[in-house]
Every structure is written in C-alpha cells, then in structure tokens.
Design an enzyme around this catalytic site. Structure first.
Site, PDB file in Angstrom:
ATOM      1  N   LYS A   1      -8.949  10.693   8.044  1.00  0.00           N
ATOM      2  CA  LYS A   1      -8.104  10.296   7.615  1.00  0.00           C
ATOM      3  C   LYS A   1      -8.929   9.303   6.395  1.00  0.00           C
ATOM      4  O   LYS A   1      -8.599   9.669   4.953  1.00  0.00           O
ATOM      5  CB  LYS A   1      -7.907   8.894   8.217  1.00  0.00           C
ATOM      6  CG  LYS A   1      -7.153   7.809   7.045  1.00  0.00           C
ATOM      7  CD  LYS A   1      -5.807   8.188   6.750  1.00  0.00           C
ATOM      8  CE  LYS A   1      -5.337   6.840   5.864  1.00  0.00           C
ATOM      9  NZ  LYS A   1      -4.104   7.658   4.957  1.00  0.00           N
TER      10      LYS A   1
ATOM     11  N   LYS B   1     -10.511  -1.075   1.411  1.00  0.00           N
ATOM     12  CA  LYS B   1     -10.369  -0.418   2.907  1.00  0.00           C
ATOM     13  C   LYS B   1     -11.268   0.873   3.802  1.00  0.00           C
ATOM     14  O   LYS B   1     -11.858   1.549   3.651  1.00  0.00           O
ATOM     15  CB  LYS B   1      -9.431  -1.380   3.741  1.00  0.00           C
ATOM     16  CG  LYS B   1      -9.578  -0.562   5.640  1.00  0.00           C
ATOM     17  CD  LYS B   1      -8.131  -1.352   6.385  1.00  0.00           C
ATOM     18  CE  LYS B   1      -7.985   0.051   5.882  1.00  0.00           C
ATOM     19  NZ  LYS B   1      -6.750   0.270   6.932  1.00  0.00           N
TER      20      LYS B   1
HETATM   21  P1  NAD Z   1       1.657  -3.924   5.861  1.00  0.00           P
HETATM   22  O1  NAD Z   1       0.432  -4.962   5.432  1.00  0.00           O
HETATM   23  O2  NAD Z   1       2.784  -3.436   4.958  1.00  0.00           O
HETATM   24  O3  NAD Z   1       2.218  -3.495   6.929  1.00  0.00           O
HETATM   25  C1  NAD Z   1       1.144  -4.396   8.486  1.00  0.00           C
HETATM   26  C2  NAD Z   1       2.156  -5.033   9.224  1.00  0.00           C
HETATM   27  O4  NAD Z   1       1.063  -5.457  10.352  1.00  0.00           O
HETATM   28  C3  NAD Z   1       2.975  -6.526   8.394  1.00  0.00           C
HETATM   29  O5  NAD Z   1       4.559  -6.305   8.802  1.00  0.00           O
HETATM   30  C4  NAD Z   1       2.029  -7.668   9.454  1.00  0.00           C
HETATM   31  O6  NAD Z   1       2.836  -8.544   9.144  1.00  0.00           O
HETATM   32  C5  NAD Z   1       2.231  -7.131  10.300  1.00  0.00           C
HETATM   33  N1  NAD Z   1       1.041  -7.896  11.368  1.00  0.00           N
HETATM   34  C6  NAD Z   1      -0.095  -8.448  11.047  1.00  0.00           C
HETATM   35  N2  NAD Z   1      -0.784  -8.064  12.120  1.00  0.00           N
HETATM   36  C7  NAD Z   1       0.145  -8.400  12.857  1.00  0.00           C
HETATM   37  C8  NAD Z   1      -0.380  -9.089  14.513  1.00  0.00           C
HETATM   38  N3  NAD Z   1      -1.046  -9.951  14.896  1.00  0.00           N
HETATM   39  N4  NAD Z   1       0.723  -8.979  15.271  1.00  0.00           N
HETATM   40  C9  NAD Z   1       2.115  -7.679  14.964  1.00  0.00           C
HETATM   41  N5  NAD Z   1       1.979  -7.418  14.102  1.00  0.00           N
HETATM   42  C10 NAD Z   1       1.175  -7.792  13.331  1.00  0.00           C
HETATM   43  O7  NAD Z   1       0.619  -2.128   5.598  1.00  0.00           O
HETATM   44  P2  NAD Z   1       0.959  -1.297   5.835  1.00  0.00           P
HETATM   45  O8  NAD Z   1       0.997  -0.490   4.444  1.00  0.00           O
HETATM   46  O9  NAD Z   1       2.389  -0.871   6.428  1.00  0.00           O
HETATM   47  O10 NAD Z   1      -0.474  -0.516   6.457  1.00  0.00           O
HETATM   48  C11 NAD Z   1      -0.251  -0.126   7.584  1.00  0.00           C
HETATM   49  C12 NAD Z   1      -1.287   0.267   7.967  1.00  0.00           C
HETATM   50  O11 NAD Z   1      -1.473   1.727   8.199  1.00  0.00           O
HETATM   51  C13 NAD Z   1      -2.708   0.049   7.461  1.00  0.00           C
HETATM   52  O12 NAD Z   1      -3.460   0.495   7.934  1.00  0.00           O
HETATM   53  C14 NAD Z   1      -3.163   1.081   6.121  1.00  0.00           C
HETATM   54  O13 NAD Z   1      -4.196   1.283   5.686  1.00  0.00           O
HETATM   55  C15 NAD Z   1      -2.369   2.918   6.357  1.00  0.00           C
HETATM   56  N6  NAD Z   1      -1.648   3.205   5.661  1.00  0.00           N
HETATM   57  C16 NAD Z   1      -0.483   2.548   4.668  1.00  0.00           C
HETATM   58  C17 NAD Z   1       0.289   3.874   4.355  1.00  0.00           C
HETATM   59  C18 NAD Z   1       1.148   3.374   2.590  1.00  0.00           C
HETATM   60  O14 NAD Z   1       1.145   4.141   2.105  1.00  0.00           O
HETATM   61  N7  NAD Z   1       1.284   1.776   2.865  1.00  0.00           N
HETATM   62  C19 NAD Z   1      -0.465   5.222   3.892  1.00  0.00           C
HETATM   63  C20 NAD Z   1      -0.943   5.161   5.176  1.00  0.00           C
HETATM   64  C21 NAD Z   1      -1.706   4.596   6.278  1.00  0.00           C
END
Ligand code: NAD
Length: 294
Positions: free
Chosen positions: A169, A244
């Site tokens: 990744k 990140k």
């Molecule tokens: P985001 O910030 O939108 O969502 C993260 C969620 O986790 C939030 O709703 C937050 O409230 C929740 N959270 C935080 N701490 C928590 C806890 N202790 N317990 C429960 N929930 C908690 O992030 P995202 O864009 O959904 O990305 C999530 C992961 O996926 C990341 O690691 C990111 O790098 C990866 N990712 C994102 C994308 C994208 O296009 N957004 C694509 C591929 C991978």
C-alpha cells in the site's frame, strides 16, 4: 451471512460497512462520531460507541481507522479483551509496519486471526465492494478470509506475511502522490498558458496522460462534477492521509536502503501543505498552491 463488527465509519468505512449490510450481513458498527453511527443505522446496521461494542459471537471484525496509534489503542482497549478466539480480524487501515506486526502477534497470542488488508479505490469503490486489497497474512489466514475479502474488494492480492500488505500500500500510494503532483503541475501550466481546463482534461483523458488521479481527482473545479475539486475539495482522500502514506513509503525506502527522490519530494510537498492548515481538504487541493507565479 456473518456477524460482523465494523470499527471506523469515516469516508471509507461507512460505505464499506453499508456494502456489507446490503449483502445481508449482521453488521455492528462503531465510531466516535454520532453522525457516522446514525448514517450506518439508517442503512440497517446496529451501531454503538466503541466502548460499548460487544464482540461476543462476532465472527469477523473489520477496522478502517486513520492511524497506527488509533489502531493500536482500539486493539488493546476493545478487540484483544473482548473478541472470541477464532475471530477473523481484518485491518483495512493504511498504517505503519511496526503496529501491523505487533497487532498480528498480540492477536495470535489470543487466538485471533489477524490480516492487514489496506485498500485502494476511494469511497466510490468502497460502496460497491470494488476495492483493490493488498493483503499481508499467513496463507491459512488468507484462505479463511477470502470469502469476506471478496465482498469488500473486486481484486485481492496476498503479498506475504503480516505487514506485506502495508508495504504494498505504501509503494502504491507513493505512485499516486507522485502522479498527483505531475498531473496538477501539468494543469497549472496549461492554465497559466491560457488553455481551457475542460478541453485539456478531455485531451489527457483519452491520451497518454490518462490516470486514476486525472479521472477521479481532476484538480480544476467544475471540470469533473463528481470530483472533490467541484465540491470545495471535500475529501475524497484527505491530504493528511496522503501525507501519512507518503511518510510510510519513505520509512519503507529507508529500511530497504533505497533512495526514492520523487517519493521524498512528494512527501515533503504534502507535509508542508498539511502544516499550512490544509490536512482536511482532499489531496487534490494541493493544486491551489501551484497557481501563483514564482
Ligand atoms: P476518515 O478520517 O474519514 O475516517 C476515520 C473514522 O475513524 C472517523 O469516522 C473517525 O471518527 C473514526 N475513529 C477515529 N478514532 C476512532 C476510535 N478510537 N474508535 C472508533 N472510530 C474512530 O478516514 P478515511 O478516509 O475513511 O480513511 C480510513 C483509512 O483508510 C486510513 O487509514 C486511510 O489512509 C485509508 N484509505 C483512505 C482512502 C480514501 O480515499 N479516503 C482510500 C484508501 C485508504
């Protein structure tokens, strides 16, 4: 049908969890955000705050969280003490290698089967179960997880033991970050030279400059209606998460003793962009820093 706990209902986790509800699973969602919980409840899942999550009888746990530190605390506070032996734990977050290896080891000591399965594809693919999955796991764990993984993603690839999915990744997103800077600099130059952005997009999209970044994250507002640029750069994929991932790629490069100068430049450009207060915008908003003449 499986009984699934889904922790982390953000930009990615919410559509992923909704997809599992739509496929008939008994989904129990948890997030710190009440809005996210309400949105999943509307789709037919049971929801609660993370501290209230009951893992008795849960067969599969999926985590989709922003950082290694958060994954670590959710594991130590919620998953390890509450999950039953034999539970499959699929961490779809993009996080560091050390945390990934540690949770796999701690999970195995409690009889849990832990896989890293970071994803590519964005919220669009998350909602339709069409993500690409990069998996790190033992072959036995991968075999056990194949059924649920195939409902999350349209493509999956086992790269090696725990941690190998995260390495894949980081390398993948280093390509996306570098590509983004190339695409956006091209658009900035086209604009500065007086070309029409929509016409330039059409040219690139059918020519050698075509890419996922161009198609899904065109940086000029209004050119691609669904792109974050057309919605005040709301994510999408937040610049903070891109930064990140580029940092994780640099850590991988350091441990492999390989110079990756384009990756290093992308990491430093996105780090500065975030430090300037832009971490919550979609990564395509970095285009706005390219439009002032030096
Ligand atoms: P985001 O910030 O939108 O969502 C993260 C969620 O986790 C939030 O709703 C937050 O409230 C929740 N959270 C935080 N701490 C928590 C806890 N202790 N317990 C429960 N929930 C908690 O992030 P995202 O864009 O959904 O990305 C999530 C992961 O996926 C990341 O690691 C990111 O790098 C990866 N990712 C994102 C994308 C994208 O296009 N957004 C694509 C591929 C991978």
């Amino acid at each position: 049908m499986s009984k699934i706990a889904f922790i982390g209902l953000g930009v990615m986790g919410l559509p992923m969890a909704k997809n599992l509800v739509a496929r008939g699973h008994d989904v129990h969602g948890a997030d710190l955000s009440g809005t996210a919980r309400a949105q999943l409840a509307e789709a037919g899942a049971k929801v609660c705050e993370p501290e209230q999550l009951d893992l008795a009888g849960i067969e599969i746990i999926v985590t989709m969280l922003p950082s290694g530190a958060i994954v670590k605390s959710v594991f130590s506070d919620i998953i390890l003490p509450r999950a039953e032996p034999g539970t499959l734990v699929v961490d779809c977050s993009s996080i560091d290698l050390d945390t990934t290896k540690q949770i796999a080891k701690d999970g195995a000591a409690k009889g849990l089967i832990v896989l890293d399965s970071p994803v590519s594809g964005g919220p669009e693919a998350a909602g339709s179960g069409k993500l690409s999955l990069m998996v790190g796991a033992t072959p036995e764990a991968f075999e056990k997880a194949k059924d649920i993984l195939s409902q999350i993603g349209a493509k999956m690839s086992l790269f090696g033991d725990n941690g190998a999915g995260q390495v894949a990744k980081a390398c993948h997103n280093m390509i996306v970050g570098i590509t983004a800077l190339g695409v956006y600099e091209g658009f900035a130059l086209a604009k500065a030279c007086g070309l029409d952005a929509a016409q330039f997009y059409e040219l690139c999209n059918g020519a050698a400059a075509q890419s996922w970044v161009l198609h899904n994250r065109c940086p000029e507002p209004g050119v691609v209606p669904a792109a974050p640029a057309s919605h005040d750069y709301a994510p999408g994929f937040a610049a903070g998460l891109m930064s990140k991932d580029l940092g994780l790629a640099q850590a991988a490069a350091k441990s492999a003793n390989l110079d990756t100068p384009f990756g290093a430049e992308a990491a430093s450009r996105f780090a500065k962009f975030c430090a300037d207060g832009n971490a919550a915008y979609d990564f395509s908003a970095i285009f706005r820093t390219m439009q002032t003449n030096a």
